[in-house]
Design a protein around this motif. Structure first.
Motif, PDB file in Angstrom:
ATOM      1  N   MET A   1      -3.213 -22.832 -52.303  1.00 33.53           N
ATOM      2  CA  MET A   1      -4.257 -21.829 -52.137  1.00 33.53           C
ATOM      3  C   MET A   1      -4.573 -21.182 -53.479  1.00 33.53           C
ATOM      4  N   ASP A   2      -5.860 -20.888 -53.682  1.00 28.79           N
ATOM      5  CA  ASP A   2      -6.276 -20.130 -54.854  1.00 28.79           C
ATOM      6  C   ASP A   2      -5.714 -18.715 -54.726  1.00 28.79           C
ATOM      7  N   ARG A   3      -4.776 -18.367 -55.606  1.00 27.53           N
ATOM      8  CA  ARG A   3      -4.098 -17.076 -55.491  1.00 27.53           C
ATOM      9  C   ARG A   3      -5.026 -15.893 -55.741  1.00 27.53           C
ATOM     10  N   LYS A   4      -6.219 -16.157 -56.270  1.00 27.85           N
ATOM     11  CA  LYS A   4      -7.164 -15.077 -56.526  1.00 27.85           C
ATOM     12  C   LYS A   4      -8.205 -14.950 -55.419  1.00 27.85           C
ATOM     13  N   LEU A   5      -8.012 -15.679 -54.325  1.00 27.15           N
ATOM     14  CA  LEU A   5      -8.961 -15.635 -53.229  1.00 27.15           C
ATOM     15  C   LEU A   5      -8.980 -14.237 -52.615  1.00 27.15           C
ATOM     16  N   LYS A   6     -10.168 -13.663 -52.510  1.00 28.15           N
ATOM     17  CA  LYS A   6     -10.336 -12.335 -51.938  1.00 28.15           C
ATOM     18  C   LYS A   6     -10.918 -12.467 -50.532  1.00 28.15           C
ATOM     19  N   VAL A   7     -10.195 -11.940 -49.549  1.00 27.01           N
ATOM     20  CA  VAL A   7     -10.616 -12.015 -48.151  1.00 27.01           C
ATOM     21  C   VAL A   7     -11.076 -10.633 -47.703  1.00 27.01           C
ATOM     22  N   VAL A   8     -12.246 -10.588 -47.096  1.00 29.38           N
ATOM     23  CA  VAL A   8     -12.776  -9.341 -46.546  1.00 29.38           C
ATOM     24  C   VAL A   8     -12.914  -9.512 -45.034  1.00 29.38           C
ATOM     25  N   ILE A   9     -12.324  -8.588 -44.274  1.00 30.30           N
ATOM     26  CA  ILE A   9     -12.408  -8.616 -42.817  1.00 30.30           C
ATOM     27  C   ILE A   9     -13.264  -7.442 -42.373  1.00 30.30           C
ATOM     28  N   LEU A  10     -14.368  -7.738 -41.724  1.00 32.81           N
ATOM     29  CA  LEU A  10     -15.255  -6.705 -41.189  1.00 32.81           C
ATOM     30  C   LEU A  10     -15.162  -6.714 -39.679  1.00 32.81           C
ATOM     31  N   GLY A  11     -14.853  -5.551 -39.100  1.00 31.80           N
ATOM     32  CA  GLY A  11     -14.790  -5.551 -37.647  1.00 31.80           C
ATOM     33  C   GLY A  11     -14.198  -4.293 -37.076  1.00 31.80           C
ATOM     34  N   ARG A  12     -13.723  -4.427 -35.842  1.00 30.39           N
ATOM     35  CA  ARG A  12     -13.200  -3.270 -35.120  1.00 30.39           C
ATOM     36  C   ARG A  12     -12.169  -3.724 -34.084  1.00 30.39           C
ATOM     37  N   ASP A  13     -11.328  -2.819 -33.735  1.00 30.69           N
ATOM     38  CA  ASP A  13     -10.436  -2.949 -32.578  1.00 30.69           C
ATOM     39  C   ASP A  13      -9.535  -4.188 -32.658  1.00 30.69           C
ATOM     40  N   ASP A  14      -9.320  -4.888 -31.537  1.00 26.29           N
ATOM     41  CA  ASP A  14      -8.280  -5.915 -31.475  1.00 26.29           C
ATOM     42  C   ASP A  14      -8.496  -7.042 -32.470  1.00 26.29           C
ATOM     43  N   ALA A  15      -9.712  -7.570 -32.565  1.00 28.52           N
ATOM     44  CA  ALA A  15      -9.962  -8.702 -33.462  1.00 28.52           C
ATOM     45  C   ALA A  15      -9.725  -8.323 -34.915  1.00 28.52           C
ATOM     46  N   LEU A  16     -10.120  -7.116 -35.290  1.00 35.88           N
ATOM     47  CA  LEU A  16      -9.943  -6.664 -36.671  1.00 35.88           C
ATOM     48  C   LEU A  16      -8.472  -6.561 -37.034  1.00 35.88           C
ATOM     49  N   TRP A  17      -7.710  -5.827 -36.250  1.00 32.65           N
ATOM     50  CA  TRP A  17      -6.334  -5.527 -36.642  1.00 32.65           C
ATOM     51  C   TRP A  17      -5.393  -6.702 -36.414  1.00 32.65           C
ATOM     52  N   LEU A  18      -5.679  -7.537 -35.429  1.00 34.97           N
ATOM     53  CA  LEU A  18      -4.897  -8.768 -35.317  1.00 34.97           C
ATOM     54  C   LEU A  18      -5.147  -9.668 -36.518  1.00 34.97           C
ATOM     55  N   SER A  19      -6.400  -9.794 -36.935  1.00 35.12           N
ATOM     56  CA  SER A  19      -6.722 -10.628 -38.103  1.00 35.12           C
ATOM     57  C   SER A  19      -5.999 -10.126 -39.345  1.00 35.12           C
ATOM     58  N   ALA A  20      -6.025  -8.819 -39.566  1.00 37.36           N
ATOM     59  CA  ALA A  20      -5.390  -8.255 -40.754  1.00 37.36           C
ATOM     60  C   ALA A  20      -3.889  -8.510 -40.764  1.00 37.36           C
ATOM     61  N   ASN A  21      -3.238  -8.269 -39.625  1.00 41.41           N
ATOM     62  CA  ASN A  21      -1.783  -8.446 -39.566  1.00 41.41           C
ATOM     63  C   ASN A  21      -1.372  -9.908 -39.645  1.00 41.41           C
ATOM     64  N   VAL A  22      -2.139 -10.783 -39.015  1.00 40.84           N
ATOM     65  CA  VAL A  22      -1.806 -12.207 -39.044  1.00 40.84           C
ATOM     66  C   VAL A  22      -1.942 -12.757 -40.457  1.00 40.84           C
ATOM     67  N   LEU A  23      -3.023 -12.437 -41.139  1.00 39.77           N
ATOM     68  CA  LEU A  23      -3.209 -12.942 -42.506  1.00 39.77           C
ATOM     69  C   LEU A  23      -2.157 -12.383 -43.454  1.00 39.77           C
ATOM     70  N   TRP A  24      -1.835 -11.107 -43.291  1.00 38.52           N
ATOM     71  CA  TRP A  24      -0.798 -10.517 -44.152  1.00 38.52           C
ATOM     72  C   TRP A  24       0.536 -11.210 -43.914  1.00 38.52           C
ATOM     73  N   ARG A  25       0.882 -11.403 -42.651  1.00 36.84           N
ATOM     74  CA  ARG A  25       2.172 -12.019 -42.320  1.00 36.84           C
ATOM     75  C   ARG A  25       2.239 -13.457 -42.846  1.00 36.84           C
ATOM     76  N   ALA A  26       1.134 -14.185 -42.748  1.00 38.94           N
ATOM     77  CA  ALA A  26       1.142 -15.592 -43.138  1.00 38.94           C
ATOM     78  C   ALA A  26       1.109 -15.784 -44.645  1.00 38.94           C
ATOM     79  N   PHE A  27       0.391 -14.908 -45.353  1.00 35.05           N
ATOM     80  CA  PHE A  27       0.117 -15.188 -46.767  1.00 35.05           C
ATOM     81  C   PHE A  27       0.530 -14.072 -47.720  1.00 35.05           C
ATOM     82  N   GLN A  28       1.419 -13.185 -47.280  1.00 38.51           N
ATOM     83  CA  GLN A  28       1.826 -12.094 -48.169  1.00 38.51           C
ATOM     84  C   GLN A  28       2.485 -12.605 -49.431  1.00 38.51           C
TER      85      GLN A  28
END
Length: 498
Positions: A1-28
């Motif tokens: 993976m490109d270590r400089k890849l910038k991911v932006v998540i736009l959203g609300r509620d379940d989809a937003l916070w599940l996406s944020a936590n899953v990506l952090w857990r997988a690629f921290q």
């Protein structure tokens, strides 16, 4: 993976916070830079997230502890979903989150049950499920060694939506995920290839990124509105076009199952929580006004409903692509399901699971999108087909909505699946299925789709021997269910007054 890849998540509620936590857990450890833009929540006090059985494993994966999460979201467990009034002649049935019976001589159990039923046996198919038996007895259990050798048993959650999203947001904040509240003003796109390069917020701030996740719900502000990816409607198979949400007082004792009850113009769902009972009613606006729908929900449930019900449009369908250019949609930004089988949260999980396995390694190519769209699209269609059967197989004759639902032609893959089961009891499983053989068989049999024949291998066993197998199974279930406790005992709540 490109270590400089910038991911932006736009959203609300379940989809937003599940996406944020899953990506952090997988690629921290990979140094992925994540920015979350939180749109105003649309959740109300009565909203509930019923789940499927995969949710518990996903919580473990992303580091969510079950007990505190359940307390914060006023959640309960569920062993099954009960379907009532889909036929004027057949009794309600349980779709249990477990297997039914045990294979005998490597032949699926339901074939033996079909033969026994044809010979006059009175035991219902659901009687051979530990989960269904426990649910009907008002008991709950955590699957363990006692039943593991006999059946695969699981449970699901009824999650109070506001509390659950607060838990997910708190965990993301503790992980120091870059987060800001805001409203979207504009989407900046590259003039040459049309990719999204930045999001402009109402505050005047511009957030740049390489890869964007649209978790904005049915508005689909990025994939739909900005990139113009159209929706393929499934409305011809799902006649309910409105969803009413409200709540009622809590049930006591707490039933370890949810219930879907059909009525003339739709259905009403009850989802027990600790402090209230969430109520959903899907109906057709061609037959009912909002006021009439609330009255119908009251009549079906016989409960005191909060009159401040919310009526939302319900238009099931999926995007023509779920990942387009450098944007992927998670949750209802990509697909809207009829809520009859509680698959909303599972749709989040499916999208995120495939995204993790196919996460882009380069900001330039993103060749992974084709495989993602193929896999996720197939998975969503298999869920759609499963849900469709509740409408196709209804036996509420001489009622316009249900007559229409019964007469609609299903997609070819589902049509073949139904025909094969109706002919000889075989369950066809395609790639990317969410629901397993036992789920399909229990649902079909519960709705009264009884095959004309069973697997001829069943006849290799004598009737007397088959009866002994049945008796042992029923005895095992009875012996294990009798000592089980009410669900309150597992939730640490005071027992219900007698």
């Amino acid at each position: 993976m490109d270590r400089k890849l910038k991911v932006v998540i736009l959203g609300r509620d379940d989809a937003l916070w599940l996406s944020a936590n899953v990506l952090w857990r997988a690629f921290q450890q990979a140094g992925l830079e994540i920015t979350v833009i939180e749109l105003p929540s649309l959740l109300r006090a009565g909203d509930v997230y019923p789940t499927l059985k995969q949710q518990e494993a996903y919580h473990t994966l992303i580091g969510i502890e079950e007990a505190p999460m359940m307390r914060a979201s006023q959640a309960t467990f569920s062993l099954a979903q009960r379907f009532a009034n889909f036929s004027r002649n057949r009794p309600p049935f349980m779709h249990a989150y477990s297997t039914y019976g045990r294979d005998i001589a490597r032949v699926p159990f339901h074939h033996y049950w079909l033969k026994a039923r044809a010979q006059g046996a009175k035991a219902e198919y659901e009687d051979f499920s530990v989960n269904a038996a426990a649910a009907k007895a008002g008991r709950f259990f955590i699957p363990g060694e006692a039943v593991d050798g006999f059946a695969n048993c699981d449970y699901v959650y009824h999650l109070g939506a506001q509390g659950y999203c607060h838990v997910l947001k708190t965990v993301a904040t503790q992980r120091r995920i870059n987060h800001r509240p805001g409203r979207l003003a504009d989407v900046v796109r590259d003039a040459q290839d049309g990719r999204i390069t930045a999001l402009k917020l109402m505050s005047g701030e511009t957030v740049e990124g390489d890869f964007f996740i649209d978790a904005s719900g049915q508005e689909s502000l990025l994939l739909g509105a900005a990139l113009g990816v159209k929706t393929e409607s499934w409305q011809q198979w799902f006649p309910c076009d409105r969803l009413l949400t409200t709540y009622a007082p809590p049930l006591s004792p707490l039933p370890p199952f949810s219930q879907i009850s059909a009525f003339r113009s739709g259905w009403v769902g009850l989802f027990p929580l600790r402090d209230r009972t969430a109520v959903q009613a899907a109906f057709t606006s061609h037959e009912l006004s909002a006021e009439q729908a609330l009255e119908a929900a009251h009549m079906v449930t016989n409960m005191r409903l909060n009159p401040d019900a919310i009526i939302s449009p319900l238009f099931p369908g999926g995007r023509q692509a779920y990942w387009h250019k450098n944007c992927v949609a998670i949750g209802e930004a990509g697909v809207v399901f009829d809520p009859i089988d509680s698959v909303r949260m599972h749709a989040n999980i499916l999208g995120l699971s495939h995204l993790i396995s196919l996460f882009p390694v380069s900001r330039e190519s993103m060749l992974e999108s084709a495989e993602y769209n193929r896999n996720v699209g197939a998975a969503y269609e298999r869920i759609r087909d499963y849900q469709m059967c509740h409408y196709l197989l209804n036996q509420r004759n001489s009622q316009p909505m249900w007559d229409y639902a019964r007469a609609v032609q299903p997609p070819e893959l589902l049509k073949y699946k139904l025909e094969l089961f109706a002919a000889r009891g075989n369950v066809v499983q395609y790639d990317d299925e969410t629901f397993e053989d036992d789920d399909w068989a229990a649902m079909w049999l519960g709705h009264g789709l009884f095959p004309k024949a069973y697997d001829p291998l069943v006849d290799q066993m004598s009737d007397a021997e088959a009866i002994q197998h049945f008796q042992r199974m029923l005895g095992f279930i009875r012996a294990n269910v009798e000592p089980m406790k009410p669900m309150e005992a597992y939730l640490g709540m005071a027992p219900a007054a007698v």
